[in-house]
Design a protein around this motif. Structure first.
Motif, PDB file in Angstrom:
ATOM      1  N   VAL A 120      -6.844   2.041   1.069  1.00  0.00           N
ATOM      2  CA  VAL A 120      -6.458   2.705   2.153  1.00  0.00           C
ATOM      3  C   VAL A 120      -4.984   2.131   2.121  1.00  0.00           C
ATOM      4  O   VAL A 120      -4.506   1.013   1.977  1.00  0.00           O
ATOM      5  CB  VAL A 120      -7.293   1.998   3.172  1.00  0.00           C
ATOM      6  CG1 VAL A 120      -6.829   2.344   4.716  1.00  0.00           C
ATOM      7  CG2 VAL A 120      -8.791   2.206   3.287  1.00  0.00           C
ATOM      8  N   PHE A 121      -4.131   3.101   2.493  1.00  0.00           N
ATOM      9  CA  PHE A 121      -2.785   2.886   2.664  1.00  0.00           C
ATOM     10  C   PHE A 121      -2.197   2.899   4.197  1.00  0.00           C
ATOM     11  O   PHE A 121      -2.673   3.789   4.998  1.00  0.00           O
ATOM     12  CB  PHE A 121      -1.841   4.285   2.330  1.00  0.00           C
ATOM     13  CG  PHE A 121      -0.438   4.173   2.555  1.00  0.00           C
ATOM     14  CD1 PHE A 121       0.512   2.944   2.010  1.00  0.00           C
ATOM     15  CD2 PHE A 121       0.142   5.216   3.251  1.00  0.00           C
ATOM     16  CE1 PHE A 121       1.606   3.134   2.181  1.00  0.00           C
ATOM     17  CE2 PHE A 121       1.540   4.977   3.616  1.00  0.00           C
ATOM     18  CZ  PHE A 121       2.262   4.142   3.175  1.00  0.00           C
ATOM     19  N   ASP A 122      -1.701   1.733   4.440  1.00  0.00           N
ATOM     20  CA  ASP A 122      -1.291   1.383   5.774  1.00  0.00           C
ATOM     21  C   ASP A 122       0.180   1.460   5.863  1.00  0.00           C
ATOM     22  O   ASP A 122       1.013   0.645   5.211  1.00  0.00           O
ATOM     23  CB  ASP A 122      -1.779   0.087   6.223  1.00  0.00           C
ATOM     24  CG  ASP A 122      -1.500  -0.350   7.620  1.00  0.00           C
ATOM     25  OD1 ASP A 122      -2.159   0.029   8.578  1.00  0.00           O
ATOM     26  OD2 ASP A 122      -0.420  -0.815   7.922  1.00  0.00           O
ATOM     27  N   THR A 165       1.130  -1.256   2.838  1.00  0.00           N
ATOM     28  CA  THR A 165       0.108  -1.961   1.925  1.00  0.00           C
ATOM     29  C   THR A 165      -0.946  -1.115   1.482  1.00  0.00           C
ATOM     30  O   THR A 165      -1.179  -0.175   2.266  1.00  0.00           O
ATOM     31  CB  THR A 165      -0.407  -3.347   2.573  1.00  0.00           C
ATOM     32  OG1 THR A 165      -1.019  -3.072   3.798  1.00  0.00           O
ATOM     33  CG2 THR A 165       0.708  -4.603   3.060  1.00  0.00           C
ATOM     34  N   LEU A 166      -1.619  -1.452   0.573  1.00  0.00           N
ATOM     35  CA  LEU A 166      -2.783  -0.856   0.005  1.00  0.00           C
ATOM     36  C   LEU A 166      -4.041  -1.985  -0.143  1.00  0.00           C
ATOM     37  O   LEU A 166      -3.941  -2.897  -0.695  1.00  0.00           O
ATOM     38  CB  LEU A 166      -2.520  -0.130  -1.511  1.00  0.00           C
ATOM     39  CG  LEU A 166      -1.654   0.877  -1.444  1.00  0.00           C
ATOM     40  CD1 LEU A 166      -0.967   1.110  -2.931  1.00  0.00           C
ATOM     41  CD2 LEU A 166      -2.050   2.268  -1.106  1.00  0.00           C
ATOM     42  N   LYS A 167      -4.860  -1.617   0.716  1.00  0.00           N
ATOM     43  CA  LYS A 167      -6.093  -2.526   0.490  1.00  0.00           C
ATOM     44  C   LYS A 167      -7.040  -1.793  -0.161  1.00  0.00           C
ATOM     45  O   LYS A 167      -7.582  -0.778   0.094  1.00  0.00           O
ATOM     46  CB  LYS A 167      -6.498  -2.564   1.973  1.00  0.00           C
ATOM     47  CG  LYS A 167      -5.650  -3.609   3.116  1.00  0.00           C
ATOM     48  CD  LYS A 167      -6.104  -3.938   4.473  1.00  0.00           C
ATOM     49  CE  LYS A 167      -5.196  -4.846   5.173  1.00  0.00           C
ATOM     50  NZ  LYS A 167      -3.908  -4.435   5.328  1.00  0.00           N
ATOM     51  N   SER A 168      -7.410  -2.471  -1.345  1.00  0.00           N
ATOM     52  CA  SER A 168      -8.317  -1.863  -2.194  1.00  0.00           C
ATOM     53  C   SER A 168      -9.336  -2.603  -2.820  1.00  0.00           C
ATOM     54  O   SER A 168      -9.567  -3.868  -2.825  1.00  0.00           O
ATOM     55  CB  SER A 168      -7.305  -1.499  -3.473  1.00  0.00           C
ATOM     56  OG  SER A 168      -6.032  -0.720  -2.984  1.00  0.00           O
ATOM     57  N   ASN A 169     -10.514  -1.862  -3.402  1.00  0.00           N
ATOM     58  CA  ASN A 169     -11.593  -2.401  -3.918  1.00  0.00           C
ATOM     59  C   ASN A 169     -11.706  -1.528  -5.369  1.00  0.00           C
ATOM     60  O   ASN A 169     -11.888  -0.447  -5.305  1.00  0.00           O
ATOM     61  CB  ASN A 169     -12.885  -2.123  -3.221  1.00  0.00           C
ATOM     62  CG  ASN A 169     -13.856  -3.265  -3.811  1.00  0.00           C
ATOM     63  OD1 ASN A 169     -13.709  -4.542  -3.665  1.00  0.00           O
ATOM     64  ND2 ASN A 169     -14.875  -2.708  -4.138  1.00  0.00           N
ATOM     65  N   GLU A 225      -5.164  -6.481  -2.692  1.00  0.00           N
ATOM     66  CA  GLU A 225      -4.246  -5.966  -1.753  1.00  0.00           C
ATOM     67  C   GLU A 225      -2.833  -5.740  -2.208  1.00  0.00           C
ATOM     68  O   GLU A 225      -2.336  -6.673  -2.838  1.00  0.00           O
ATOM     69  CB  GLU A 225      -4.319  -6.997  -0.526  1.00  0.00           C
ATOM     70  CG  GLU A 225      -3.214  -6.259   0.644  1.00  0.00           C
ATOM     71  CD  GLU A 225      -3.190  -7.192   1.993  1.00  0.00           C
ATOM     72  OE1 GLU A 225      -2.154  -7.001   2.664  1.00  0.00           O
ATOM     73  OE2 GLU A 225      -4.166  -7.888   2.019  1.00  0.00           O
ATOM     74  N   VAL A 226      -2.197  -4.683  -2.060  1.00  0.00           N
ATOM     75  CA  VAL A 226      -0.937  -4.480  -2.744  1.00  0.00           C
ATOM     76  C   VAL A 226       0.419  -4.270  -1.527  1.00  0.00           C
ATOM     77  O   VAL A 226      -0.085  -3.540  -0.591  1.00  0.00           O
ATOM     78  CB  VAL A 226      -0.827  -3.447  -3.716  1.00  0.00           C
ATOM     79  CG1 VAL A 226       0.594  -3.059  -4.146  1.00  0.00           C
ATOM     80  CG2 VAL A 226      -1.525  -3.578  -4.915  1.00  0.00           C
ATOM     81  N   LYS A 227       1.323  -5.204  -1.656  1.00  0.00           N
ATOM     82  CA  LYS A 227       2.320  -4.681  -0.634  1.00  0.00           C
ATOM     83  C   LYS A 227       3.592  -4.023  -1.578  1.00  0.00           C
ATOM     84  O   LYS A 227       4.121  -4.433  -2.462  1.00  0.00           O
ATOM     85  CB  LYS A 227       2.985  -6.149  -0.171  1.00  0.00           C
ATOM     86  CG  LYS A 227       4.372  -6.097   0.495  1.00  0.00           C
ATOM     87  CD  LYS A 227       4.069  -5.332   1.904  1.00  0.00           C
ATOM     88  CE  LYS A 227       5.587  -5.338   2.301  1.00  0.00           C
ATOM     89  NZ  LYS A 227       6.602  -4.872   1.829  1.00  0.00           N
ATOM     90  N   LEU A 228       3.952  -2.849  -0.967  1.00  0.00           N
ATOM     91  CA  LEU A 228       4.905  -1.853  -1.667  1.00  0.00           C
ATOM     92  C   LEU A 228       6.174  -2.549  -1.213  1.00  0.00           C
ATOM     93  O   LEU A 228       6.457  -2.662   0.063  1.00  0.00           O
ATOM     94  CB  LEU A 228       4.680  -0.500  -1.133  1.00  0.00           C
ATOM     95  CG  LEU A 228       3.344   0.084  -1.818  1.00  0.00           C
ATOM     96  CD1 LEU A 228       3.078   1.377  -1.159  1.00  0.00           C
ATOM     97  CD2 LEU A 228       3.437   0.103  -3.316  1.00  0.00           C
TER      98      LEU A 228
END
Length: 500
Positions: A53-55, A60-64, A160-163
């Motif tokens: 999910v891109f917020d 951020t990208l919250k991912s599984n 979770e990824v912070k761009l």
């Protein structure tokens, strides 16, 4: 390909060369790396399933992610390793840029990015993991028990990824969000063991196997998505659009988002080419070059095996960069008065679909193998499209000239073209040796072999190693097989390797 100082220094050359074209129509030998020979079944690809999910507010990208790992090797594994590249953007002193590039890639000042591994599970049970390596860019996962030969395991990684706000492969600018090298990707295991090289500031520090991907992403509906793979479905609910994407066997997965994309597409044989431009800038030019590139490379190398290819204008300050089914093109190329720089970079990046994307190699230890062949493929594109005299002018006035200009600054130390990223002092040296001298080497091989034998060998190299990782020795063996002349001394002289 990632151009920094090379791109900036060649813009002037591009312009001069364009005007010319318009008037004419437009020491000790290290051992050579050998193929691993350790695969049991190389046709069984690992499978990644990613939900993210891109917020936009937090970037951020919250991912599984679930990854099915198949032990197709000749040994068991106590641990499995992944690259987690986003952490290279976490600290200013670790970012993969040379000092002279910092003001261009961070126009708003340094902004961090990172990946946080929340947990790793196997069979719904937490298992031990450790973030390690230079810049914390390696993830070690310890399964519940060793993975034996022929066994298959599935791991679930929540992350979770912070761009970062950076005009680079991964990051965002005013118009695009670049989501590449963003998820935990399996490291390659070969005869050297697990390849856990750091993220170098020079070159493209990547090495991966072909895999299959099933990706679901939720993004705000005002964004347009360019992606690796094929969009299987697109559903809108309220202000969010959910895309389901599936690939056909690729060695990486990237996405670009923008609210400003103007998209134009056309079908070439079995492939749909899509040009994503920012507010329509040079969309016809970019699409035409993409079509011509695909047609040329299909003819002279072998057919592109995928259903789609996207050429994407990005907030990217370093020229161009290749990903499977998707190439990033710096938006600055679209605003130049002349079209030649844009044409050159698009053709180069599309050539990378063959050399890196389909035929892979270790871009850390043998970067010449894909970059030199890709640079020469770009010359072949101009030769096929405009004629031999145009190819020769580009080779003389840009490729050879850059290498000779580099020698004026720093004498060749006789180390040869084949060296790892760690052996280059800076990007100028890297591009001059790997791209320029590398392309001259490929041209020399063509002259030694003769045109017909050379072209036959390149087609065979593509056919033999597509969807695999090749080595310098593999390349040599294919060319030697098709040559009436002994190429051993030529390879040894130019590459500074010992051919057994």
């Amino acid at each position: 390909m990632r151009l920094s100082r090379r791109f900036k220094s060649l813009v002037i050359v591009f312009g001069i060369l364009f005007l010319t074209l318009c008037f004419q129509f437009y020491v000790e030998y290290p051992p050579i790396q050998r193929a691993s020979g350790i695969w049991i079944n190389e046709e069984q690809y690992n499978l990644y399933k990613i939900q993210t999910v891109f917020d936009e507010g937090s970037m951020t990208l919250k991912s599984n992610q679930t990854i099915t790992f198949k032990n197709n090797f000749d040994s068991s594994f106590e641990n499995v390793y992944f690259h987690i590249y986003p952490n290279i953007f976490k600290k200013k002193n670790n970012v993969p840029f040379e000092e002279g590039d910092m003001e261009f890639v961070y126009p708003n000042g340094f902004n961090p990015g990172w990946i946080k591994i929340n947990n790793v599970k196997e069979n719904n049970k937490l298992i031990y993991h450790k973030v390690m390596g230079d810049g914390e860019t390696v993830l070690r996962v310890t399964p519940q028990k060793a993975i034996e030969i022929g066994e298959e395991r599935t791991f679930e990684i929540n992350f979770e990824v912070k761009l970062p706000n950076v005009l680079a492969r991964m990051g965002y600018g005013d118009n695009t969000v670049n989501i590449t090298n963003w998820y935990p990707i399996l490291a390659v295991y070969d005869q050297q063991g697990w390849n856990l090289d750091p993220y170098y500031a020079i070159g493209d520090p990547f090495y991966s196997e072909v895999a299959e991907y099933e990706v679901t992403i939720d993004i705000p509906s005002e964004y347009i998505l360019a992606t690796t793979g094929n969009i299987e479905s697109k559903k809108e609910k309220d202000t969010i659009t959910t895309y389901k994407i599936k690939t056909e066997g690729v060695r990486d997965f990237g996405m670009i988002l923008s609210k400003d994309f103007d998209v134009k597409g056309v079908k070439v044989e079995d492939t749909t080419i899509q040009s994503y431009t920012i507010k329509g800038e040079k969309k016809e030019v970019a699409l035409k070059v993409a079509v011509d590139s695909l047609e040329v490379f299909n003819r002279i190398f072998g057919k592109y095996p995928y259903k789609q290819l996207s050429v994407v204008a990005c907030n990217f300050s370093l020229g161009g960069m290749e990903y499977p089914n998707l190439v990033m093109i710096g938006d600055g190329l679209y605003t130049m008065e002349e079209d030649f720089p844009l044409e050159y970079v698009i053709a180069h990046e599309i050539a990378h679909q063959w050399w890196y994307g389909i035929v892979g190699n270790n871009e850390v230890t043998e970067p010449w193998l894909d970059e030199a062949l890709t640079e020469y493929s770009t010359l072949l594109y101009f030769e096929e499209k405009y004629g031999t005299h145009i190819k020769q002018q580009i080779q003389e006035k840009m490729i050879k000239a850059q290498y000779e200009n580099f020698l004026d600054l720093k004498a060749d130390r006789g180390e040869g073209i084949m060296r790892s990223l760690a052996e280059f002092d800076n990007s100028l040296e890297y591009s001059s040796i790997v791209y320029s001298r590398g392309a001259l080497f490929i041209d020399h091989l063509r002259q030694e072999m003769g045109d017909e034998a050379f072209r036959k060998a390149i087609k065979e190299y593509y056919s033999e190693y597509k969807f695999k990782n090749a080595t310098t020795e593999n390349f040599y063996m294919i060319l030697q097989k098709n040559s009436q002349k002994d190429l051993k001394s030529t390879f040894e002289e130019w590459l500074n390797v010992k051919i057994e």
